[in-house]
Design a protein around this motif. Structure first.
Motif, mmCIF file in Angstrom:
data_model
loop_
_atom_site.group_PDB
_atom_site.id
_atom_site.type_symbol
_atom_site.label_atom_id
_atom_site.label_comp_id
_atom_site.label_asym_id
_atom_site.label_seq_id
_atom_site.Cartn_x
_atom_site.Cartn_y
_atom_site.Cartn_z
ATOM 1 N N TYR A 40 0.850 -1.195 0.000
ATOM 2 C CA TYR A 40 0.000 0.000 0.000
ATOM 3 C C TYR A 40 0.882 1.240 0.000
ATOM 4 O O TYR A 40 1.791 1.378 0.826
ATOM 5 C CB TYR A 40 -0.893 -0.006 1.241
ATOM 6 N N ASN A 53 -0.950 3.492 12.473
ATOM 7 C CA ASN A 53 -0.850 2.038 12.578
ATOM 8 C C ASN A 53 -1.579 1.500 13.810
ATOM 9 O O ASN A 53 -2.244 0.461 13.748
ATOM 10 C CB ASN A 53 0.618 1.620 12.619
ATOM 11 N N ALA A 56 -5.319 1.725 13.210
ATOM 12 C CA ALA A 56 -5.749 0.722 12.234
ATOM 13 C C ALA A 56 -5.903 -0.650 12.881
ATOM 14 O O ALA A 56 -6.875 -1.374 12.622
ATOM 15 C CB ALA A 56 -4.745 0.660 11.091
ATOM 16 N N GLU A 110 -6.271 6.503 5.502
ATOM 17 C CA GLU A 110 -5.187 5.528 5.527
ATOM 18 C C GLU A 110 -5.388 4.518 6.661
ATOM 19 O O GLU A 110 -5.143 3.316 6.476
ATOM 20 C CB GLU A 110 -3.842 6.239 5.681
ATOM 21 N N CYS A 111 -5.834 4.981 7.814
ATOM 22 C CA CYS A 111 -6.166 4.069 8.922
ATOM 23 C C CYS A 111 -7.179 3.020 8.472
ATOM 24 O O CYS A 111 -7.011 1.821 8.708
ATOM 25 C CB CYS A 111 -6.750 4.845 10.095
ATOM 26 N N ILE A 114 -5.549 0.502 5.978
ATOM 27 C CA ILE A 114 -4.653 -0.454 6.635
ATOM 28 C C ILE A 114 -5.463 -1.481 7.431
ATOM 29 O O ILE A 114 -5.158 -2.677 7.436
ATOM 30 C CB ILE A 114 -3.655 0.277 7.557
ATOM 31 N N ARG A 117 -7.023 -3.975 5.114
ATOM 32 C CA ARG A 117 -5.993 -4.888 4.614
ATOM 33 C C ARG A 117 -5.639 -5.946 5.668
ATOM 34 O O ARG A 117 -5.429 -7.120 5.334
ATOM 35 C CB ARG A 117 -4.749 -4.096 4.210
ATOM 36 N N ALA A 159 3.338 -2.386 10.878
ATOM 37 C CA ALA A 159 2.836 -1.744 9.668
ATOM 38 C C ALA A 159 3.755 -0.635 9.168
ATOM 39 O O ALA A 159 3.313 0.349 8.594
ATOM 40 C CB ALA A 159 1.425 -1.187 9.900
ATOM 41 N N ARG A 197 0.577 -3.033 5.822
ATOM 42 C CA ARG A 197 0.955 -1.939 4.919
ATOM 43 C C ARG A 197 1.680 -2.473 3.681
ATOM 44 O O ARG A 197 1.406 -2.074 2.554
ATOM 45 C CB ARG A 197 1.832 -0.923 5.656
#
Length: 250
Positions: A40, A53, A56, A110-111, A114, A117, A159, A197
């Motif tokens: 990512y 991170n 997430a 982004e949180c 992640i 994912r 991450a 990540r």
């Protein structure tokens, strides 16, 4: 008492004794790692990476508990997760006046990404672990939270934009030992490090991992670990009894 992270980083005499070939082991693990997802390409400021991170991982925990995706988590639950993550990160920063700025929209996105994912990685390896497993302290090590665990596996979630490190494995081994000592897991058989990540997975049978790093098996490692943390605490207690609170001798 000290945190498990402090034990991993500062008690090098113990780690040199039980895992003298830890860097060799880490190279072998990185060479055999599995790529589950494409990397990512996040755009977050590195100063906020730790908070992103942490948040997430906590979002993933909430989604597992509620059996839903990250996108369908209630807004109030997400707000609580971000608040808890910020408080957690601030505990490890120096200076009483240190404060982390709230995440902006791109960082929150982004949180969420992640977290999704990490959920997908758990789905791909067909596990639904319990996350943030609380284990009591032992010896010199204080109570702590394991990132994730099943009935026989300990997961360490990282991450960052990097490979697996020997410190990651050491931290997972500490968690494994504490889980067994507390009776929460009868026997840990596997250690896994997941990086949502970058999308990679490192997985190893715990005896094979210790053989690569120092020729020990899990049973002997656990005995040495328990003896070390208990004896070190006893030594500290003896010193505390000898030294006056003001720093002088009794």
């Amino acid at each position: 008492m000290i945190s498990e992270r402090t034990f991993v980083s500062l008690h090098r005499d113990f780690w040199r004794a039980v895992m003298p070939r830890s860097e060799h082991m880490t190279r072998l693990l990185n060479a055999s790692r599995t790529t589950l997802l494409p990397a990512y390409d996040g755009r977050s400021n590195s100063d906020n990476r730790g908070l992103i991170n942490e948040a997430a991982t906590r979002l993933t925990q909430s989604a597992l508990i509620q059996h839903c995706s990250i996108s369908t988590l209630p807004a109030d639950r997400k707000e609580l997760v971000f608040s808890e993550a910020m408080q957690f990160i601030e505990r490890f920063r120096t200076g009483q006046d240190y404060h982390i700025d709230s995440l902006d929209k791109d960082e929150i996105d982004e949180c969420n990404e992640i977290a999704e994912r990490l959920l997908e990685m758990f789905r791909l390896i067909e596990v639904a672990p319990e996350m943030f497993v609380r284990v009591p302290g032992a010896g010199i090590i204080d109570a702590c939270d394991v990132d994730a665990a099943t009935t026989d596996t300990v997961f360490e979630i990282k991450a960052g934009n990097r490979n697996c490190r020997s410190e990651d494995i050491r931290q997972a081994l500490v968690y494994a030992a504490l889980l067994e000592l507390s009776g929460q897991i009868n026997q840990v058989r596997v250690v896994e490090v997941l990086n949502p990540r970058l999308g990679w997975r490192v997985s190893s049978n715990i005896d094979s991992l210790l053989e690569m790093s120092g020729g020990r098996d899990w049973a002997s490692f656990r005995v040495e670990f328990e003896n070390y943390i208990v004896e070190t605490r006893h030594s500290h207690q003896v010193i505390d009894q000898i030294i006056k609170p003001g720093g002088g001798m009794r």
